[in-house]
Design a protein around this motif. Structure first.
Motif, PDB file in Angstrom:
ATOM      1  N   VAL B 230      -7.731  -2.903   1.695  1.00  0.00           N
ATOM      2  CA  VAL B 230      -9.114  -3.392   1.728  1.00  0.00           C
ATOM      3  C   VAL B 230      -9.677  -3.411   3.145  1.00  0.00           C
ATOM      4  N   CYS B 231      -8.810  -3.210   4.128  1.00  0.00           N
ATOM      5  CA  CYS B 231      -9.272  -3.281   5.512  1.00  0.00           C
ATOM      6  C   CYS B 231     -10.089  -2.042   5.851  1.00  0.00           C
ATOM      7  N   PRO B 232     -11.342  -2.219   6.323  1.00  0.00           N
ATOM      8  CA  PRO B 232     -12.163  -1.041   6.618  1.00  0.00           C
ATOM      9  C   PRO B 232     -11.610  -0.182   7.757  1.00  0.00           C
ATOM     10  N   THR B 233     -10.855  -0.797   8.689  1.00  0.00           N
ATOM     11  CA  THR B 233     -10.377   0.000   9.808  1.00  0.00           C
ATOM     12  C   THR B 233      -8.928   0.431   9.650  1.00  0.00           C
ATOM     13  N   CYS B 234      -8.361   0.262   8.467  1.00  0.00           N
ATOM     14  CA  CYS B 234      -7.055   0.853   8.165  1.00  0.00           C
ATOM     15  C   CYS B 234      -7.325   2.045   7.277  1.00  0.00           C
ATOM     16  N   TYR B 235      -7.202   3.263   7.844  1.00  0.00           N
ATOM     17  CA  TYR B 235      -7.490   4.420   7.005  1.00  0.00           C
ATOM     18  C   TYR B 235      -6.600   5.614   7.305  1.00  0.00           C
ATOM     19  N   CYS B 236      -5.492   5.386   7.968  1.00  0.00           N
ATOM     20  CA  CYS B 236      -4.556   6.474   8.237  1.00  0.00           C
ATOM     21  C   CYS B 236      -4.150   7.122   6.929  1.00  0.00           C
ATOM     22  N   LYS B 237      -4.110   8.459   6.940  1.00  0.00           N
ATOM     23  CA  LYS B 237      -3.730   9.180   5.726  1.00  0.00           C
ATOM     24  C   LYS B 237      -2.318   8.795   5.309  1.00  0.00           C
ATOM     25  N   THR B 238      -1.424   8.682   6.305  1.00  0.00           N
ATOM     26  CA  THR B 238      -0.086   8.160   6.015  1.00  0.00           C
ATOM     27  C   THR B 238       0.178   7.007   6.966  1.00  0.00           C
ATOM     28  N   CYS B 239       0.243   5.829   6.403  1.00  0.00           N
ATOM     29  CA  CYS B 239       0.478   4.630   7.202  1.00  0.00           C
ATOM     30  C   CYS B 239       1.897   4.669   7.766  1.00  0.00           C
ATOM     31  N   PHE B 240       2.075   4.125   8.961  1.00  0.00           N
ATOM     32  CA  PHE B 240       3.405   4.115   9.572  1.00  0.00           C
ATOM     33  C   PHE B 240       4.416   3.435   8.666  1.00  0.00           C
ATOM     34  N   ALA B 241       3.963   2.484   7.874  1.00  0.00           N
ATOM     35  CA  ALA B 241       4.875   1.739   7.004  1.00  0.00           C
ATOM     36  C   ALA B 241       5.369   2.589   5.834  1.00  0.00           C
ATOM     37  N   ASP B 242       4.652   3.686   5.549  1.00  0.00           N
ATOM     38  CA  ASP B 242       5.039   4.538   4.430  1.00  0.00           C
ATOM     39  C   ASP B 242       5.842   5.749   4.875  1.00  0.00           C
ATOM     40  N   MET B 243       6.012   5.910   6.188  1.00  0.00           N
ATOM     41  CA  MET B 243       6.687   7.113   6.657  1.00  0.00           C
ATOM     42  C   MET B 243       8.192   7.002   6.454  1.00  0.00           C
ATOM     43  N   ALA B 244       8.799   8.167   6.114  1.00  0.00           N
ATOM     44  CA  ALA B 244      10.246   8.196   5.954  1.00  0.00           C
ATOM     45  C   ALA B 244      10.916   8.852   7.146  1.00  0.00           C
ATOM     46  N   LYS B 245      10.151   9.747   7.834  1.00  0.00           N
ATOM     47  CA  LYS B 245      10.718  10.425   9.006  1.00  0.00           C
ATOM     48  C   LYS B 245       9.724  10.334  10.147  1.00  0.00           C
ATOM     49  N   PRO B 246       9.895   9.456  11.115  1.00  0.00           N
ATOM     50  CA  PRO B 246      10.947   8.438  11.171  1.00  0.00           C
ATOM     51  C   PRO B 246      10.624   7.243  10.279  1.00  0.00           C
ATOM     52  N   ARG B 247      11.647   6.533   9.845  1.00  0.00           N
ATOM     53  CA  ARG B 247      11.406   5.341   9.049  1.00  0.00           C
ATOM     54  C   ARG B 247      11.228   4.180  10.021  1.00  0.00           C
ATOM     55  N   TRP B 248       9.964   3.852  10.270  1.00  0.00           N
ATOM     56  CA  TRP B 248       9.673   2.795  11.225  1.00  0.00           C
ATOM     57  C   TRP B 248      10.123   1.437  10.710  1.00  0.00           C
ATOM     58  N   THR B 249       9.984   1.229   9.409  1.00  0.00           N
ATOM     59  CA  THR B 249      10.367  -0.047   8.814  1.00  0.00           C
ATOM     60  C   THR B 249      10.775   0.182   7.372  1.00  0.00           C
ATOM     61  N   GLY B 250      11.675  -0.634   6.863  1.00  0.00           N
ATOM     62  CA  GLY B 250      12.133  -0.486   5.495  1.00  0.00           C
ATOM     63  C   GLY B 250      11.008  -0.698   4.495  1.00  0.00           C
ATOM     64  N   ALA B 251      11.206  -0.165   3.297  1.00  0.00           N
ATOM     65  CA  ALA B 251      10.156  -0.201   2.272  1.00  0.00           C
ATOM     66  C   ALA B 251      10.133  -1.503   1.483  1.00  0.00           C
ATOM     67  N   GLY B 252      11.193  -2.287   1.581  1.00  0.00           N
ATOM     68  CA  GLY B 252      11.314  -3.454   0.701  1.00  0.00           C
ATOM     69  C   GLY B 252      10.739  -4.722   1.287  1.00  0.00           C
ATOM     70  N   ASP B 253      11.002  -5.836   0.584  1.00  0.00           N
ATOM     71  CA  ASP B 253      10.412  -7.120   0.987  1.00  0.00           C
ATOM     72  C   ASP B 253      11.377  -7.968   1.810  1.00  0.00           C
ATOM     73  N   GLY B 254      12.395  -7.313   2.423  1.00  0.00           N
ATOM     74  CA  GLY B 254      13.233  -8.060   3.358  1.00  0.00           C
ATOM     75  C   GLY B 254      12.369  -8.557   4.502  1.00  0.00           C
ATOM     76  N   LEU B 255      12.632  -9.747   4.988  1.00  0.00           N
ATOM     77  CA  LEU B 255      11.732 -10.386   5.944  1.00  0.00           C
ATOM     78  C   LEU B 255      11.538  -9.579   7.219  1.00  0.00           C
ATOM     79  N   SER B 256      12.608  -9.005   7.718  1.00  0.00           N
ATOM     80  CA  SER B 256      12.502  -8.231   8.950  1.00  0.00           C
ATOM     81  C   SER B 256      11.559  -7.042   8.758  1.00  0.00           C
ATOM     82  N   ASP B 257      11.708  -6.342   7.620  1.00  0.00           N
ATOM     83  CA  ASP B 257      10.837  -5.197   7.344  1.00  0.00           C
ATOM     84  C   ASP B 257       9.387  -5.642   7.154  1.00  0.00           C
ATOM     85  N   VAL B 258       9.211  -6.740   6.435  1.00  0.00           N
ATOM     86  CA  VAL B 258       7.863  -7.269   6.201  1.00  0.00           C
ATOM     87  C   VAL B 258       7.188  -7.600   7.522  1.00  0.00           C
ATOM     88  N   MET B 259       7.923  -8.276   8.395  1.00  0.00           N
ATOM     89  CA  MET B 259       7.339  -8.685   9.677  1.00  0.00           C
ATOM     90  C   MET B 259       6.974  -7.473  10.515  1.00  0.00           C
TER      91      MET B 259
END
Lengths: 335, 333
Positions: B230-259
């Motif tokens: 819903v954020c108007p200024t978040c519009y990256c075609k592929t968000c860093f959080a969704d990237m697998a190569k490199p995997r910047w952060t895990g996909a799950g709801d573990g606290l470290s990944d969430v943070m």
């Protein structure tokens, strides 16, 4: 033992007794919300809630869980957790969804041990709703605020006490194991519970759902999908809050020097959902994704496992950030 | 007729005019929602649809979020690019977001007509429900400044809008929408003196307490990405959080990944977040995102004298440079 009455003030004793061999979770106030949380010896149970924000499916199908790890070059499956649980205060809509999910996670060919073991180890004590919300529509989809499907025990809040009615052998066994804490219900109490359920049912507005599967199939090429999806922002709120949604994916992750395979919930609303490794995505528009979601719930699951994958809990209606209303979609599709 | 209805009628007439003059071929605004206390964003393609538009204290969504999608270039270079001539109904926060997006080349300036609304602030749904003490089944903005509701239990309440304002509205740096192309006449709020008052509790916390609050709030996260979408200024075609190569952060709801996801998103929003609080409203588990975005915004304002979208002619923060910028911080030591 099939039915029992317990005073709300005695529940702490029941929880203590059950906690000896199971983790007990129940409705606990957290600010303005009520959440399904672990019950300690002094935890106060809340009875003043409509439903938990998050669906109970998360206890059996969590948002993420590690399924295998790479050990000495071999992929080693981790065993599913063995913990026994008692879930108290589950609303009938969430309970109704569980047998639907079991049909997905277990069929003639495949079994998901992570879902099945957790489900097997859990006793579900539903709490009938005495005051459904205006966004609830379980009765429009074969459910009821006092519905018995999917639970082991159905409880009714009679004010100072609860009436518990066993629905399965597991439920009977739990009541029998703690028989001393229960009293036999009087006819008046049983009648009060039945009347409460009937009144709750009658208070709910119904939406027409007859023939929704055929209508959905006919509406495949209709313009309504793009029209509604024009405002869909492609988040996962509807999917992650839905008691019956079950899509998942796997992510391989490096944590320190460990490689693990994580099973994560996924949502068909995300643009990445059908993105192929080539870069091609067969679903390029949000209308196609919204149509997929609705068709999956109201047509494909009916054909695959014989159920409409919606229990009318109303969470998608309440929490959609852009007010896409499933009840309106059903009405539009049926036209 | 209430003053709000005046503004609503003026908006409808203005939109009809804009279509008639062919200044727009698509208008994004608000129409009635299906739930009390809600409206929804609508997309109008002709003047005869203009009477769907509403303007009231429940017009909380930020319609600027649709701009990157509406102006997206087709995937194939052989396909003709046909950008809309967009009219966008905007509160002050929405207009700031539009300007941020224009600055970031998400739409050609000449294709966007910002319709500034007389905004007195929007009602916070949570505040209404808390004050009503029960499920709200009907809500109407009646005479100016009042919201009248009926609850499920049959009670009626009348609240002053000023007592129901969203934190975003209390913190708004503008007395009215600015730098708009068309301004709909009417009274806007005005009080910009309460900016950042809501941060007092958080700022009074020690570093450990702040971390505990951050940890507690984010432990609720289910990675639905409503905040980002819903954020108007978040519009990256592929968000860093969704990237697998490199995997910047895990996909799950573990606290470290969430943070990591949230800290990453906050940092990407520094100097870009217009503090509309769409993220906080969208969050289905009630995470207090606005405290973190606001604190970041306050730090940015304090350190750089910069408020995103407030002065559209200003160079964007953190992504502009001059050839003679000092390099001492790189070359020293």
């Amino acid at each position: 033992m099939e039915k029992g009455i317990i005073g709300k003030s005695e529940l702490a004793k029941l929880v203590e007794a059950m906690a000896a061999d199971a983790t007990c979770l129940g409705p606990v106030k957290d600010g303005q919300d009520t959440v399904l949380a672990e019950l300690g010896p002094d935890t106060e149970l809340s009875f003043d809630y409509a439903n938990f924000r998050l669906p109970v499916k998360r206890l059996f199908f969590p948002q993420s869980e590690v399924t295998c790890v790479l050990r000495d070059g071999q992929l080693v499956a981790l065993p599913p957790p063995d913990e026994k649980t008692v879930l108290f205060g589950v609303r009938p809509c969430d309970a109704q969804a569980l047998p639907y999910l079991t049909k997905i996670f277990s069929d003639e060919k495949y079994e998901d041990p992570y879902y099945l073991k957790r489900r097997e180890n859990a006793v579900i004590v539903s709490l009938a709703c005495h005051t459904p919300c205006s966004t609830c529509f379980c009765t429009s989809l074969g459910g009821s605020p006092a519905g018995r499907a999917g639970c082991d025990i159905l409880a009714f809040d009679l004010g100072h006490e609860l009436l518990l009615e066993a629905e399965t052998e597991k439920g009977k066994a739990l009541l029998a194991a703690h028989e001393a804490l229960f009293a036999a219900p009087t006819d008046a109490q049983v009648t009060a519970a039945a009347e409460q359920g009937a009144a709750a049912e009658a208070s709910m507005a119904k939406i027409e759902t007859d023939g929704i599967t055929e209508k959905a199939d006919q509406a495949f090429d209709a313009p309504l999908w793009e029209e509604i999806a024009a405002r869909c922002v492609a988040c996962g709120v509807c999917t992650y809050l839905c008691p019956t949604c079950h899509c998942f994916g796997f992510a391989d992750e490096q944590v320190g020097n460990r490689t693990q395979r994580v099973k994560c919930q996924d949502a068909c609303m995300f643009p990445l959902f059908t993105l192929e490794a080539s870069g091609h995505n067969p679903r390029t528009t949000q209308g196609q994704r919204l149509r997929q979601r609705i068709m999956h719930k109201f047509s494909y699951t009916v054909k695959n496992v014989g159920e409409i994958f919606c229990v009318g809990c109303g969470r998608c209606v309440l929490y959609c950030p852009v007010n896409i209303d499933l009840r309106e979609i059903i009405e539009e599709v049926r036209k | 007729m209430t003053k709000m209805q005046d503004a609503q009628n003026r908006l409808r007439e203005t939109v009809k005019d804009l279509f008639a003059q062919q200044k727009v071929d698509l208008v994004v605004g608000f129409e009635a929602g299906s739930l009390p206390l809600r409206t929804r964003v609508c997309f109008l393609t002709s003047a005869d649809e203009a009477d769907r538009l509403v303007w009231n204290a429940f017009c909380t969504n930020n319609p600027a979020v649709y701009i990157p999608r509406l102006f997206q270039r087709p995937a194939s270079p052989r396909e003709e690019y046909k950008p809309p001539k967009l009219g966008i109904v905007a509160k002050a926060c929405d207009a700031r977001a539009v300007h941020k997006l224009l600055e970031e080349h998400q739409a050609p300036r000449e294709n966007v007509t910002i319709i500034g609304m007389p905004c007195r602030g929007m009602a916070c749904r949570d505040k209404v429900v808390i004050q009503a003490g029960d499920e709200v089944v009907e809500a109407v903005e009646s005479t100016e400044g009042a919201v009248e509701i009926k609850t499920r239990g049959g009670a009626s309440h009348r609240f002053e809008l000023q007592d129901l304002l969203q934190q975003a509205c209390l913190d708004c740096p503008q007395a009215a929408p600015e730098h708009v192309d068309v301004q709909i006449e009417g009274a806007s709020r005005r009080d910009t003196t309460r900016r950042y008052e809501g941060l007092k509790n958080f700022e009074a916390m020690s570093a450990d307490q702040r971390w505990e609050y951050f940890r507690h709030e984010l432990s609720k996260c289910i990675r639905c990405y409503a905040c980002r979408q819903v954020c108007p200024t978040c519009y990256c075609k592929t968000c860093f959080a969704d990237m697998a190569k490199p995997r910047w952060t895990g996909a799950g709801d573990g606290l470290s990944d969430v943070m990591f996801y949230h800290i990453g998103r906050l940092m990407h929003q520094a100097g870009r977040c217009v503090e509309c609080d769409a993220c906080t409203r969208a969050c289905p588990v009630g995470i207090d995102l606005k405290t973190f975005t606001r604190k970041l915004g306050k730090d940015v304002e304090r350190l750089f004298d910069y408020v995103p979208g407030l002065r559209p002619d200003e160079a964007p923060l953190l992504c502009a440079f001059e050839d003679d910028d000092t390099e001492e911080f790189v070359t020293d030591g």
